[in-house]
Design a protein around this motif. Structure first.
Motif, mmCIF file in Angstrom:
data_model
loop_
_atom_site.group_PDB
_atom_site.id
_atom_site.type_symbol
_atom_site.label_atom_id
_atom_site.label_comp_id
_atom_site.label_asym_id
_atom_site.label_seq_id
_atom_site.Cartn_x
_atom_site.Cartn_y
_atom_site.Cartn_z
ATOM 1 N N PHE A 227 64.706 72.934 -14.586
ATOM 2 C CA PHE A 227 66.110 73.355 -14.552
ATOM 3 C C PHE A 227 66.259 74.809 -14.993
ATOM 4 O O PHE A 227 67.060 75.562 -14.429
ATOM 5 C CB PHE A 227 66.951 72.453 -15.453
ATOM 6 C CG PHE A 227 66.988 71.022 -15.017
ATOM 7 C CD1 PHE A 227 67.835 70.613 -13.995
ATOM 8 C CD2 PHE A 227 66.189 70.072 -15.628
ATOM 9 C CE1 PHE A 227 67.882 69.293 -13.589
ATOM 10 C CE2 PHE A 227 66.227 68.749 -15.237
ATOM 11 C CZ PHE A 227 67.075 68.358 -14.217
ATOM 12 N N CYS A 228 65.484 75.201 -16.006
ATOM 13 C CA CYS A 228 65.551 76.596 -16.470
ATOM 14 C C CYS A 228 65.172 77.556 -15.357
ATOM 15 O O CYS A 228 65.848 78.574 -15.139
ATOM 16 C CB CYS A 228 64.635 76.783 -17.676
ATOM 17 S SG CYS A 228 65.057 75.835 -19.151
ATOM 18 N N ALA A 229 64.089 77.230 -14.635
ATOM 19 C CA ALA A 229 63.623 78.120 -13.571
ATOM 20 C C ALA A 229 64.636 78.209 -12.436
ATOM 21 O O ALA A 229 64.916 79.299 -11.924
ATOM 22 C CB ALA A 229 62.274 77.624 -13.042
ATOM 23 N N MET A 230 65.204 77.070 -12.040
ATOM 24 C CA MET A 230 66.191 77.093 -10.955
ATOM 25 C C MET A 230 67.432 77.888 -11.351
ATOM 26 O O MET A 230 67.976 78.672 -10.566
ATOM 27 C CB MET A 230 66.567 75.668 -10.561
ATOM 28 C CG MET A 230 65.471 74.902 -9.850
ATOM 29 S SD MET A 230 66.048 73.335 -9.112
ATOM 30 C CE MET A 230 66.604 72.459 -10.585
ATOM 31 N N GLY A 231 67.891 77.693 -12.596
ATOM 32 C CA GLY A 231 69.062 78.433 -13.041
ATOM 33 C C GLY A 231 68.819 79.926 -13.108
ATOM 34 O O GLY A 231 69.647 80.730 -12.659
ATOM 35 N N LEU A 232 67.670 80.339 -13.662
ATOM 36 C CA LEU A 232 67.356 81.759 -13.749
ATOM 37 C C LEU A 232 67.167 82.381 -12.375
ATOM 38 O O LEU A 232 67.399 83.584 -12.193
ATOM 39 C CB LEU A 232 66.086 81.951 -14.591
ATOM 40 C CG LEU A 232 66.217 81.620 -16.083
ATOM 41 C CD1 LEU A 232 64.853 81.682 -16.760
ATOM 42 C CD2 LEU A 232 67.186 82.568 -16.755
ATOM 43 N N LEU A 233 66.756 81.574 -11.404
ATOM 44 C CA LEU A 233 66.579 82.089 -10.052
ATOM 45 C C LEU A 233 67.914 82.325 -9.359
ATOM 46 O O LEU A 233 68.065 83.301 -8.600
ATOM 47 C CB LEU A 233 65.732 81.102 -9.240
ATOM 48 C CG LEU A 233 65.424 81.494 -7.782
ATOM 49 C CD1 LEU A 233 64.586 82.764 -7.736
ATOM 50 C CD2 LEU A 233 64.714 80.360 -7.060
ATOM 51 N N VAL A 234 68.915 81.477 -9.623
ATOM 52 C CA VAL A 234 70.181 81.563 -8.909
ATOM 53 C C VAL A 234 71.140 82.559 -9.555
ATOM 54 O O VAL A 234 71.952 83.182 -8.867
ATOM 55 C CB VAL A 234 70.828 80.161 -8.818
ATOM 56 C CG1 VAL A 234 72.191 80.227 -8.139
ATOM 57 C CG2 VAL A 234 69.911 79.204 -8.063
ATOM 58 N N ILE A 235 71.065 82.740 -10.865
ATOM 59 C CA ILE A 235 72.026 83.589 -11.576
ATOM 60 C C ILE A 235 72.143 84.991 -10.979
ATOM 61 O O ILE A 235 73.258 85.480 -10.756
ATOM 62 C CB ILE A 235 71.681 83.649 -13.075
ATOM 63 C CG1 ILE A 235 72.010 82.321 -13.750
ATOM 64 C CG2 ILE A 235 72.463 84.773 -13.769
ATOM 65 C CD1 ILE A 235 71.631 82.266 -15.211
#
Length: 553
Positions: A227-235
């Motif tokens: 979840f951390c990686a997906m969020g940091l990718l989309v921000i």
């Protein structure tokens, strides 16, 4: 005879000759004018005035923002519930009492409530983009600390940092929805956020049970990196990271003192409560000192926020009347009861029913899973817009189910049939679904009501503060319920000299070999808990009677 009856629709514009008035145009103008006056005269202020422009439709940017915030809120909810089925695993790994391992959840929620306050203020000052990114980075850092911790204090510290980041994600996400989404669509987009939160809770509960039996607890934190990686990718694609906050001209000043007093006061109180009756006697200085210090901090907080704060964190405008105060008190009590059910009902399944951890995690879906279809019902928001009197009644019905489930939990013992405890779990889940639905709509409608005689900027600030304050109080309720529940359950067990029930018990004794007298002792302790919490749920139901609909009823 040459004057037509259509001159009755003539306006006050003298430049328009009376004998050239188009009947259809005049009638349409008249109807539009009266419809506009009627819409402005009602209290349905959360509807867009369609006569002033074309209807708003979300674009790519809005859907990117919704996707980004949903992923990060799902991460926060996953981190909240994934550790609940793992509490016996923490007691086994660190050889610590189970009431001490409850701080793994308490520390996260303390940090979460504090992070919502801190990062929301920073977002108004510096802009939501960089602050949301900082929150996600901090949550990722805390997750890494949890994954590498070799002791319970290290794990608790990592969870606190992880909780601050998760709280920042939640608080800033609520601000983004309030600031960027038009008010007629705000309920719909906030529903997307809450739906992601429920999905995260369900996934976390199931995953935690699987990790307990088939892997090690470390995977609870490794999986959070997804979840951390997906969020940091989309921000970076969803938000402007340059930062364009209100600054000192239009935004609120940083209430650092209020945030610090809240953290110190609540932390001291929770520490004293969690140690009382288990690790130390209630009349010992180890208990009286933190409780007294916490009480002093909270008293200073009330005086500071009331008398001296320039921009108080707990603004009196949010609690301007009895319905407003009861709405936020109901949110606090809702968080309290939900947290107690999420943490204590699984303990009944483990120690009294002798169920394995995967099935225990799966049973927690009954407590949260019903909220998903409930939130889908109001995804468009039009059903409640056309019936604004319904949300308070949905919340009241939710409290009825919650009171019934909490009261019936007193019957949970080793002899109750499986169908009985399943029915109690499902009733509690139905109550949670109705409460999160009713309060979500109610707080949005409450926040969008007009404040006569105030400027739009001040009204927007009060509306945002109301939604954020509801979320903070609900999180504090979840936080406070854990140490209080642990004290109520483990104090009588400790008094009966039964330490094996919670000091690495699962490591040394299979659940199936739990002696009947010890099962009954655990069931008796839980029954005392549910007797008290039935009264608290009843207070929540009484508070819902003061909620009013959008029409002011």
């Amino acid at each position: 005879m040459g004057v037509k009856s259509t001159q009755a629709y003539q306006t006050d514009n003298e430049s328009t000759p009376s004998n050239t008035v188009d009947p259809e145009t005049s009638q349409q103008c008249l109807i539009t004018t009266y419809a506009t006056d009627f819409a402005e005269g009602t209290q349905y202020t959360y509807r867009e005035d369609v006569a002033r422009g074309p209807p708003w439709t979300p674009g790519v940017g809005e859907w990117l923002i919704t996707t980004c915030t949903s992923i990060l809120v799902m991460m926060d909810a996953f981190n909240t519930t994934v550790v609940i089925p793992l509490m016996p695993a923490f007691a086994k790994a660190f050889q610590q009492p189970l009431d001490s391992t409850l701080w793994v959840s308490t520390a996260y929620l303390v940090g979460n409530a504090s992070g919502q306050t801190l990062f929301a203020m920073l977002a108004e000052l510096l802009g939501p983009g960089p602050i949301l990114l900082s929150s996600a980075v901090l949550a990722t850092t805390g997750t890494g600390i949890c994954g590498g911790s070799m002791s319970l204090p290290g794990l608790v510290a990592g969870r606190f940092i992880q909780g601050i980041g998760g709280g920042g994600v939640m608080g800033v996400s609520l601000l983004i929805v309030s600031d960027l989404i038009p008010k007629s669509h705000r309920v719909q987009f906030s529903t997307y956020v809450f739906r992601a939160q429920v999905f995260g809770m369900v996934i976390g509960a199931v995953a935690g049970g699987v990790y307990h039996d088939y892997t090690t607890y470390i995977w609870a934190f490794y999986s959070s990196f997804v979840f951390c990686a997906m969020g940091l990718l989309v921000i970076p694609f969803a938000l402007d990271l340059r930062g364009h906050g209100h600054g000192k001209k239009g935004g609120r000043t940083m209430d650092w003192i209020g945030a610090l007093l809240t953290l110190l006061g609540m932390g001291s109180l929770l520490a004293g409560i969690s140690w009382g009756g288990t690790q130390y006697a209630w009349n010992s200085w180890q208990i009286l000192a933190p409780i007294s210090v916490g009480g002093v901090f909270m008293l200073v907080l009330v005086l500071y926020e009331t008398l001296w704060a320039m921009q108080p964190m707990f603004s009196s405008k949010v609690f301007r009347d009895i319905p407003s105060a009861m709405l936020h008190i109901g949110g606090f009590l809702h968080g309290f009861i939900v947290s107690a059910q999420l943490h204590c009902l699984p303990l009944y399944l483990i120690f009294v029913r002798s169920l394995d951890a995967p099935f225990t995690g799966l049973s927690m879906v009954a407590l949260t899973g019903l909220a998903v279809p409930a939130l889908m019902v109001c995804s468009s928001g039009q059903f409640f817009f056309r019936r604004p009197q319904l949300p308070p009644w949905v919340a009241r019905l939710g409290w009825v189910c919650t009171i019934a489930a909490t009261g019936c939990s007193i019957l949970l013992n080793s002899s109750i049939p499986t169908l009985g405890w399943v029915f109690i779990f499902m009733t509690a889940g139905l109550g949670y679904a109705l409460l999160i639905l009713g309060y979500n709509i109610s707080i949005q409608v409450h926040a969008l009501q007009l404040y006569p005689g105030r400027e739009d900027g001040e009204r927007a600030k009060v509306s945002t503060s109301s939604v954020l304050m509801y979320s903070i109080l609900r999180t504090w309720g979840m936080c406070i319920a854990i140490p209080i529940s642990g004290t109520i359950i483990f104090s009588p067990l400790s008094a009966r000299d039964m330490p094996d029930l919670f000091i690495g018990y699962i490591a040394r004794h299979p659940a199936a070999s739990l002696p009947p007298d010890e099962r009954d002792a655990y069931a008796d302790a839980l029954q005392v808990l549910w007797k008290g919490y039935t009264g608290i749920a009843a207070v929540g139901g009484i508070s819902s009677l003061f909620l009013r609909s959008a029409s002011g009823a």
